[in-house]
Enzyme design. Structure first.
Site, PDB file in Angstrom:
ATOM      1  N   HIS A 105       8.389  -5.298   9.193  1.00 55.10           N
ATOM      2  CA  HIS A 105       7.790  -4.458   8.308  1.00 55.10           C
ATOM      3  C   HIS A 105       8.099  -2.894   8.858  1.00 55.10           C
ATOM      4  O   HIS A 105       8.460  -2.287   7.934  1.00 55.10           O
ATOM      5  CB  HIS A 105       6.194  -4.638   8.397  1.00 55.10           C
ATOM      6  CG  HIS A 105       5.635  -3.899   7.172  1.00 55.10           C
ATOM      7  ND1 HIS A 105       6.122  -3.874   5.678  1.00 55.10           N
ATOM      8  CD2 HIS A 105       4.677  -2.660   7.009  1.00 55.10           C
ATOM      9  CE1 HIS A 105       5.604  -3.089   4.878  1.00 55.10           C
ATOM     10  NE2 HIS A 105       4.688  -2.527   5.802  1.00 55.10           N
ATOM     11  N   ASP A 140      10.011  -9.370   6.839  1.00 57.18           N
ATOM     12  CA  ASP A 140       8.778  -8.663   6.691  1.00 57.18           C
ATOM     13  C   ASP A 140       7.560  -9.554   6.145  1.00 57.18           C
ATOM     14  O   ASP A 140       8.073 -10.189   5.233  1.00 57.18           O
ATOM     15  CB  ASP A 140       9.174  -7.640   5.592  1.00 57.18           C
ATOM     16  CG  ASP A 140       7.934  -6.581   5.329  1.00 57.18           C
ATOM     17  OD1 ASP A 140       6.770  -6.713   5.800  1.00 57.18           O
ATOM     18  OD2 ASP A 140       8.074  -5.745   4.448  1.00 57.18           O
ATOM     19  N   SER A 173       6.475   1.032   2.980  1.00 58.22           N
ATOM     20  CA  SER A 173       5.292   0.420   2.961  1.00 58.22           C
ATOM     21  C   SER A 173       4.360   1.023   1.805  1.00 58.22           C
ATOM     22  O   SER A 173       4.998   1.022   0.715  1.00 58.22           O
ATOM     23  CB  SER A 173       4.514   0.227   4.330  1.00 58.22           C
ATOM     24  OG  SER A 173       3.295  -0.781   4.115  1.00 58.22           O
TER      25      SER A 173
END
Length: 566
Positions: free
Chosen positions: A495, A457, A222
């Site tokens: 995610h 995601d 991320s």
């Protein structure tokens, strides 16, 4: 010589000296010890580190504490913001160093860091990336991004590990984006803090073991994935191997597109949780079995984007309810899956942020886990200012526009126009957008880079990372890129790693490539129970872009039943 500690690996208890061979990780250099009296040697590390040891303009590093920490056992929490975060891995005895790097601007916060030094060192190190807007110290003790639950952490394998808060500390009652009003704090968040902490960690390794690390790795997911790519682009001499998972790479585009997507759900455009599930089920009906097996995973989301249109769920005239979508909701879904085109120039010639993908819309939400209910729609209609029940992307994006671009905490982002802030957008884009396709210097020093995108995601578009990879290929040529870089995709994964098989030993793959010249091959993603012995529930081959999974025959829970195909 210290007595080897034991760690958990695949259900077995293994001596540290045998870890690398037993857990399938590349053997490293000859082990170095922290000293005959580890507690004394650890405490001796507490002297300051001069700014001259840091490769950027910086204040000195102060060591707040250097303490020998006893080994601790495995623990698993009932809940957590990701499957991996529930696991507190076995941790061997080590020297824990906490410190801070002084700012140049007295009004800027310090950069906090933690460095963990094993009693028996394999000559390598791993820097962990952060997440969100950071502001929380990354300890370097957790599982690495995408790491298998049944493998030891890098520290337990003999790596020095370290992390930082990126140069600011979250303050109760303040938005996490507020630090960006200070220029030095913003630069630290963008790139400088990771470089500075890397250099301090190297100085500590030299001090502790009498030599610098022979191999350095960076692993992030991320925001940490953006940081990983930033290191390859800005500081190509600093790391031998880098793993970037679900990177928030086109950062400026993401914040603007995420806010746009939230605005699309105001009024009649908001989808209720039951309607999110309606879309999820319709997507599965249209695309799930296209790979040859119905397993509730959309294996080829690119093809599915062409096959499914939310308009197929449009309410008939005069009807409404949870079993259909009104016109504003159909348009909201189309907005989510459409590119955001920037009206002002962005760094590295980027002109837009790609639309989001398809599949996993209804993945159950908890904290940062999940599909639309977690990241886009939330469980209640969006508000100004955002509420906890809103989608995370609305909270993140609107705050970023206020603090990073408009420098106006009271701005109503529904009235924001990028054209009004073109100069500031250019400045922040140059700092934050890790989209430079020129990785020639990283390649020339022998660096290796692995990327992994999760195709379900909704925190960021996986196509942003795919486009970046393709821009590197366009810049450097396929043959050159194949020598040092790989991009993989994981279908059905959200995610943070839930929804489908998502775990793979990327550190082992990196070490093999960097230290033995063995390019990754035959990697598998596994989905595991989050309780010892972390049984594998199902597995899939890990496909390189642009290949997709296709079922061949056999047990659909086994990776051997699938192949990667065009």
């Amino acid at each position: 010589m210290t007595t080897p500690k034991t760690v958990f690996c695949g259900g077995a208890m293994l001596a540290a000296a045998a870890l690398l061979a037993a857990c399938g990780t590349t053997p490293g250099p000859r082990a170095l010890t922290l000293g005959g009296e580890p507690a004394t040697s650890c405490a001796a590390l507490a002297a300051p580190i001069a700014s001259a040891a840091i490769g950027l303009p910086s204040g000195a590093a102060t060591i707040d504490s250097a303490t020998l920490v006893a080994a601790s056992p495995l623990a698993v929490a009932e809940r957590g913001p990701s499957p991996a975060s529930r696991i507190t891995p076995v941790t061997p005895a080590h020297c824990k160093v906490l410190g801070r790097i002084a700012p140049l601007d007295a009004s800027a916060p310090p950069i906090l860091f933690q460095v963990n030094l094993p009693l028996a060192w394999n000559g390598r190190s791993v820097q962990y990336g952060g997440g969100g807007f950071n502001g929380t110290l990354i300890t370097g003790l957790a599982l690495v991004p995408a790491g298998r639950f049944d493998q030891p952490t890098p520290l337990a394998q003999g790596y020095v590990t370290y992390g930082t808060d990126s140069g600011h500390q979250n303050v109760q009652g303040q938005p996490p984006q507020a630090f960006a009003l200070n220029d030095e704090a913003l630069t630290n968040f963008a790139h400088a803090s990771y470089k500075k902490v890397r250099d301090v960690a190297v100085a500590l390794m030299q001090r502790a073991y009498g030599q610098a690390p022979q191999k350095l790795y960076f692993m992030g997911s991320s925001e940490g994935g953006r940081e990983a790519l930033t290191m390859a682009q800005r500081y190509p001499q600093d790391f031998d191997g880098i793993f970037s998972r679900v990177p928030v790479i086109n950062w400026t585009g993401l914040q603007h597109a995420g806010t746009r997507n939230g605005i699309a759900t105001f009024g009649e455009g908001w989808l209720r949780p039951a309607q999110v599930q309606l879309v999820h089920n319709a997507v599965l009906a249209a695309c799930d079995a296209a790979d040859g097996v119905a397993d509730r995973i959309v294996s080829n989301p690119v093809a599915c984007l062409q096959r499914f249109d939310a308009a197929s769920l449009r309410c008939a005239a005069g009807t409404s309810g949870d079993n259909c979508l009104n016109d504003a909701q159909v348009q909201a879904v189309r907005t989510l899956r459409s590119p955001w085109r920037s009206p002002v120039p962005l760094a590295n010639g980027v002109t837009e942020y790609p639309g989001w993908g398809i599949g996993g819309e209804g993945t159950p939400a908890f904290a940062s886990m999940g599909g639309w209910n977690a990241w886009w729609t939330g469980t209640a209609a969006p508000t100004v200012p955002p509420q906890p029940s809103n989608g995370i992307a609305w909270f993140y994006g609107s705050g970023a526009l206020q603090y990073f671009y408009a420098s106006n905490p009271s701005l109503d982002v529904r009235n924001y126009r990028a054209e009004d802030f073109a100069a500031r957008i250019a400045t922040v884009s140059q700092l934050m957008d890790s989209t430079n396709p020129d990785l020639a210097a990283f390649n020339a020093r022998g660096g290796k880079l692995l990327m992994l995108e999760h195709m379900a995601d909704y925190a960021q578009s996986p196509f942003a990372g795919i486009r970046y990879y393709e821009s590197v290929v366009a810049r450097m040529g396929r043959d050159n890129v194949d020598r040092f870089m790989r991009l993989y995709t994981a279908p059905g994964v959200d995610h943070v790693g839930s929804g489908a098989p998502a775990n793979v030993d990327m550190l082992g793959a990196l070490a093999d490539w960097v230290e033995r010249g063995r390019a990754p091959g035959g990697l598998q993603l596994v989905e595991q129970e989050v309780q010892p012995p972390f049984k594998t529930v199902r597995a899939r081959p890990l496909c390189e872009w642009p290949l997709w999974l296709r079922y061949v025959s056999g047990d659909a829970s086994q990776a051997a039943s699938f192949q990667c195909a065009k």
